[in-house]
Structures are given as structure tokens and as C-alpha cells.
Design a protein around this motif. Structure first.
Motif, PDB file in Angstrom:
ATOM      1  N   GLU A   1       0.921  -1.584   0.077  1.00  0.00           N
ATOM      2  CA  GLU A   1      -0.095   0.131  -0.020  1.00  0.00           C
ATOM      3  C   GLU A   1       0.808   1.393   0.360  1.00  0.00           C
ATOM      4  O   GLU A   1      -0.087   2.390   0.434  1.00  0.00           O
ATOM      5  CB  GLU A   1      -0.550   0.234   1.516  1.00  0.00           C
ATOM      6  CG  GLU A   1      -2.017  -1.183   0.888  1.00  0.00           C
ATOM      7  CD  GLU A   1      -2.174  -0.822  -0.070  1.00  0.00           C
ATOM      8  OE1 GLU A   1      -3.124  -0.103   0.064  1.00  0.00           O
ATOM      9  OE2 GLU A   1      -3.363  -2.022  -0.580  1.00  0.00           O
ATOM     10  N   ALA A   2       1.828   1.192  -0.261  1.00  0.00           N
ATOM     11  CA  ALA A   2       3.120   2.423   0.108  1.00  0.00           C
ATOM     12  C   ALA A   2       2.758   2.650  -0.986  1.00  0.00           C
ATOM     13  O   ALA A   2       2.152   4.771  -0.406  1.00  0.00           O
ATOM     14  CB  ALA A   2       5.120   1.757  -0.241  1.00  0.00           C
ATOM     15  N   LYS A   3       2.774   2.655  -2.426  1.00  0.00           N
ATOM     16  CA  LYS A   3       2.203   4.503  -3.566  1.00  0.00           C
ATOM     17  C   LYS A   3       1.199   5.368  -3.182  1.00  0.00           C
ATOM     18  O   LYS A   3       1.503   5.733  -3.064  1.00  0.00           O
ATOM     19  CB  LYS A   3       3.005   4.116  -4.667  1.00  0.00           C
ATOM     20  CG  LYS A   3       2.837   4.495  -5.459  1.00  0.00           C
ATOM     21  CD  LYS A   3       3.154   3.535  -7.214  1.00  0.00           C
ATOM     22  CE  LYS A   3       3.225   5.524  -8.381  1.00  0.00           C
ATOM     23  NZ  LYS A   3       3.674   4.852  -9.657  1.00  0.00           N
ATOM     24  N   GLN A   4       0.327   4.563  -2.893  1.00  0.00           N
ATOM     25  CA  GLN A   4      -1.219   5.415  -2.534  1.00  0.00           C
ATOM     26  C   GLN A   4      -1.281   5.309  -1.472  1.00  0.00           C
ATOM     27  O   GLN A   4      -1.684   6.356  -1.025  1.00  0.00           O
ATOM     28  CB  GLN A   4      -1.907   4.015  -1.973  1.00  0.00           C
ATOM     29  CG  GLN A   4      -2.572   3.335  -3.815  1.00  0.00           C
ATOM     30  CD  GLN A   4      -2.563   3.751  -5.000  1.00  0.00           C
ATOM     31  OE1 GLN A   4      -3.682   5.171  -4.844  1.00  0.00           O
ATOM     32  NE2 GLN A   4      -2.090   3.913  -5.942  1.00  0.00           N
ATOM     33  N   SER A   5      -0.478   5.084  -0.307  1.00  0.00           N
ATOM     34  CA  SER A   5      -0.493   5.931   0.785  1.00  0.00           C
ATOM     35  C   SER A   5       0.504   7.074   1.094  1.00  0.00           C
ATOM     36  O   SER A   5      -0.212   8.041   1.308  1.00  0.00           O
ATOM     37  CB  SER A   5      -0.018   5.208   1.826  1.00  0.00           C
ATOM     38  OG  SER A   5       0.599   5.337   3.230  1.00  0.00           O
ATOM     39  N   LEU A   6       1.798   7.176  -0.382  1.00  0.00           N
ATOM     40  CA  LEU A   6       2.575   8.585  -0.369  1.00  0.00           C
ATOM     41  C   LEU A   6       1.527   9.113  -1.012  1.00  0.00           C
ATOM     42  O   LEU A   6       1.412  10.269  -0.274  1.00  0.00           O
ATOM     43  CB  LEU A   6       3.945   7.966  -0.896  1.00  0.00           C
ATOM     44  CG  LEU A   6       4.480   7.414   0.171  1.00  0.00           C
ATOM     45  CD1 LEU A   6       5.605   5.995  -0.725  1.00  0.00           C
ATOM     46  CD2 LEU A   6       5.018   8.003   1.198  1.00  0.00           C
ATOM     47  N   LEU A   7       0.973   8.901  -1.966  1.00  0.00           N
ATOM     48  CA  LEU A   7      -0.006   9.523  -2.356  1.00  0.00           C
ATOM     49  C   LEU A   7      -0.903  10.471  -2.694  1.00  0.00           C
ATOM     50  O   LEU A   7      -0.820  11.385  -2.466  1.00  0.00           O
ATOM     51  CB  LEU A   7      -0.580   8.907  -4.348  1.00  0.00           C
ATOM     52  CG  LEU A   7       0.469   8.583  -5.408  1.00  0.00           C
ATOM     53  CD1 LEU A   7       0.071   7.684  -6.332  1.00  0.00           C
ATOM     54  CD2 LEU A   7       1.383   9.589  -5.767  1.00  0.00           C
ATOM     55  N   ARG A   8      -1.972   9.587  -1.269  1.00  0.00           N
ATOM     56  CA  ARG A   8      -3.006  10.736  -0.583  1.00  0.00           C
ATOM     57  C   ARG A   8      -2.318  11.145   0.113  1.00  0.00           C
ATOM     58  O   ARG A   8      -3.166  12.545   0.158  1.00  0.00           O
ATOM     59  CB  ARG A   8      -3.930   9.700   0.502  1.00  0.00           C
ATOM     60  CG  ARG A   8      -4.529   9.266   0.842  1.00  0.00           C
ATOM     61  CD  ARG A   8      -5.664   8.679   1.623  1.00  0.00           C
ATOM     62  NE  ARG A   8      -4.784   7.160   1.905  1.00  0.00           N
ATOM     63  CZ  ARG A   8      -4.565   6.473   1.168  1.00  0.00           C
ATOM     64  NH1 ARG A   8      -4.595   6.216   0.386  1.00  0.00           N
ATOM     65  NH2 ARG A   8      -3.781   5.281   1.983  1.00  0.00           N
ATOM     66  N   GLN A   9      -0.854  11.557   0.982  1.00  0.00           N
ATOM     67  CA  GLN A   9      -0.068  12.474   1.706  1.00  0.00           C
ATOM     68  C   GLN A   9       0.047  12.775   0.939  1.00  0.00           C
ATOM     69  O   GLN A   9      -0.541  14.507   1.044  1.00  0.00           O
ATOM     70  CB  GLN A   9       0.919  11.845   2.377  1.00  0.00           C
ATOM     71  CG  GLN A   9       0.117  10.329   3.404  1.00  0.00           C
ATOM     72  CD  GLN A   9       1.633   9.956   4.496  1.00  0.00           C
ATOM     73  OE1 GLN A   9       2.595   9.856   4.083  1.00  0.00           O
ATOM     74  NE2 GLN A   9       1.224   8.836   4.870  1.00  0.00           N
TER      75      GLN A   9
ATOM     76  N   ARG B   1      -1.586  17.278   1.846  1.00  0.00           N
ATOM     77  CA  ARG B   1       0.146  18.326   1.810  1.00  0.00           C
ATOM     78  C   ARG B   1      -0.048  19.459   0.790  1.00  0.00           C
ATOM     79  O   ARG B   1       0.082  20.913   1.375  1.00  0.00           O
ATOM     80  CB  ARG B   1       1.555  17.383   1.561  1.00  0.00           C
ATOM     81  CG  ARG B   1       1.958  18.705   2.125  1.00  0.00           C
ATOM     82  CD  ARG B   1       3.851  18.021   2.725  1.00  0.00           C
ATOM     83  NE  ARG B   1       4.441  17.436   1.763  1.00  0.00           N
ATOM     84  CZ  ARG B   1       4.859  16.416   1.481  1.00  0.00           C
ATOM     85  NH1 ARG B   1       4.843  15.520   2.367  1.00  0.00           N
ATOM     86  NH2 ARG B   1       5.549  15.723   0.033  1.00  0.00           N
ATOM     87  N   PHE B   2      -0.470  18.964  -0.778  1.00  0.00           N
ATOM     88  CA  PHE B   2      -0.673  20.034  -2.059  1.00  0.00           C
ATOM     89  C   PHE B   2      -2.044  20.666  -1.738  1.00  0.00           C
ATOM     90  O   PHE B   2      -1.518  22.084  -1.542  1.00  0.00           O
ATOM     91  CB  PHE B   2      -0.366  19.395  -2.855  1.00  0.00           C
ATOM     92  CG  PHE B   2      -1.286  19.964  -4.058  1.00  0.00           C
ATOM     93  CD1 PHE B   2      -0.419  20.838  -4.884  1.00  0.00           C
ATOM     94  CD2 PHE B   2      -1.752  19.621  -4.636  1.00  0.00           C
ATOM     95  CE1 PHE B   2      -0.075  21.833  -5.899  1.00  0.00           C
ATOM     96  CE2 PHE B   2      -2.156  20.879  -5.818  1.00  0.00           C
ATOM     97  CZ  PHE B   2      -1.789  21.545  -6.215  1.00  0.00           C
ATOM     98  N   PHE B   3      -2.673  20.299  -1.096  1.00  0.00           N
ATOM     99  CA  PHE B   3      -3.828  21.445  -0.994  1.00  0.00           C
ATOM    100  C   PHE B   3      -3.645  22.498   0.407  1.00  0.00           C
ATOM    101  O   PHE B   3      -4.307  22.989   0.286  1.00  0.00           O
ATOM    102  CB  PHE B   3      -5.156  20.662  -0.939  1.00  0.00           C
ATOM    103  CG  PHE B   3      -5.181  20.049  -1.962  1.00  0.00           C
ATOM    104  CD1 PHE B   3      -6.236  20.228  -3.130  1.00  0.00           C
ATOM    105  CD2 PHE B   3      -5.631  19.342  -2.878  1.00  0.00           C
ATOM    106  CE1 PHE B   3      -6.996  20.424  -4.298  1.00  0.00           C
ATOM    107  CE2 PHE B   3      -6.355  18.506  -3.437  1.00  0.00           C
ATOM    108  CZ  PHE B   3      -6.836  19.555  -4.583  1.00  0.00           C
TER     109      PHE B   3
ATOM    110  N   MET C   1      -3.047  29.424  -1.707  1.00  0.00           N
ATOM    111  CA  MET C   1      -2.896  30.341  -1.934  1.00  0.00           C
ATOM    112  C   MET C   1      -4.435  31.383  -2.542  1.00  0.00           C
ATOM    113  O   MET C   1      -4.883  32.685  -2.610  1.00  0.00           O
ATOM    114  CB  MET C   1      -3.133  29.924  -3.885  1.00  0.00           C
ATOM    115  CG  MET C   1      -3.359  30.087  -5.109  1.00  0.00           C
ATOM    116  SD  MET C   1      -3.468  29.346  -6.226  1.00  0.00           S
ATOM    117  CE  MET C   1      -5.091  28.311  -6.138  1.00  0.00           C
ATOM    118  N   LEU C   2      -5.730  30.321  -2.371  1.00  0.00           N
ATOM    119  CA  LEU C   2      -6.665  30.761  -2.191  1.00  0.00           C
ATOM    120  C   LEU C   2      -6.681  32.086  -0.491  1.00  0.00           C
ATOM    121  O   LEU C   2      -7.016  33.109  -0.954  1.00  0.00           O
ATOM    122  CB  LEU C   2      -7.887  29.753  -1.543  1.00  0.00           C
ATOM    123  CG  LEU C   2      -7.674  28.951  -1.927  1.00  0.00           C
ATOM    124  CD1 LEU C   2      -8.881  27.576  -2.766  1.00  0.00           C
ATOM    125  CD2 LEU C   2      -8.619  29.487  -4.168  1.00  0.00           C
ATOM    126  N   ALA C   3      -6.564  31.891   0.394  1.00  0.00           N
ATOM    127  CA  ALA C   3      -6.340  32.809   1.454  1.00  0.00           C
ATOM    128  C   ALA C   3      -5.232  33.662   0.619  1.00  0.00           C
ATOM    129  O   ALA C   3      -6.125  34.986   1.385  1.00  0.00           O
ATOM    130  CB  ALA C   3      -5.523  32.092   2.553  1.00  0.00           C
TER     131      ALA C   3
END
Length: 121
Positions: free
Chosen positions: A74-82, A86-88, A95-97
Motif C-alpha cells: 500500500e506504500a505508493k497509494q498511501s504516499l500519493l494520498r499524503q 499536503r499539496f492542498f 493560495m486561496l487565502a
């Protein structure tokens, strides 16, 4: 490879994470041992072990007794989710603020993104 911005063990963990996300390391693939890693990068084996321990605690790596360390299924999916989260938090929300503070409407932001995306295609 290593810099002074963060501890070496953290940089080791981050490098392995980057290799997983980019596909250099695949799920269930064996990674270098801590001793191999230490020898290759000329660092203390305890430092390498600390980085690997961190990844094990996070569920990114798992140990097969007597064989070595492997990338979790599950490493790749977990890292992508994290990284998406973090990106948002770090990019989009900030940026929105800032846009709200300086009076830039969301429609203008969307238009600028679409324009930039269109120039890439």
C-alpha cells in the motif's frame, strides 16, 4: 546527496519515498539493506537504520525476517494520498487565502490555471 536542511535519516526516508512514488521502487520490491545503504552513501549504518525504522513505523516498508526490507503493498497509494493532502494544505489553501486577501476572485484563478494548462498541451 545529503544537505543540511534536515537530518540525514529523514533525507534517507524521503529519498526512498520519492523512489516509490516515481516508480523506481515497486511494491513488494526489496530495498537495499541498511548496511548496503550506509556503505553506498558513506554514512553511519545507525543513521540509515533510523531512516528505515521511520519508514517501517509509517507502514511504507516491512521486514521479512532473515531476508530484508521490502516496499509495502500500500506504500505508493498511501504516499500519493499524503502528498495530495499536503499539496492542498500547503499550496492550494494558502493560495486561496492570499487570493482572498488581495481580492483575486476564484474565477480568475481558475481561468489562469486553464490558460497555463492549455499552453502545455
Amino acid at each position: 546527496m545529503f544537505d543540511d536542511r534536515s537530518p540525514i535519516y529523514q533525507q534517507i526516508a524521503d529519498k526512498i519515498k520519492d523512489d516509490i512514488v516515481s516508480g523506481i521502487l515497486q511494491e513488494d520490491e526489496q530495498v537495499m539493506s541498511t548496511n548496503q545503504y550506509a556503505a553506498f552513501y558513506r554514512i553511519n549504518p545507525a543513521t540509515a537504520a533510523k531512516g528505515f525504522h521511520l519508514l517501517t513505523e509509517e507502514g511504507i516498508l516491512y521486514k521479512k525476517r532473515g531476508i530484508g526490507m521490502f516496499v509495502s503493498g500500500e506504500a505508493k497509494q498511501s504516499l500519493l494520498r499524503q502528498r495530495r493532502e499536503r499539496f492542498f494544505e500547503e499550496v492550494v489553501d494558502r493560495m486561496l487565502a492570499e487570493a482572498e486577501t488581495i481580492g483575486v476572485p476564484i474565477s480568475e484563478i481558475i481561468g489562469r490555471i486553464e490558460q497555463a494548462k492549455g499552453s502545455d498541451e
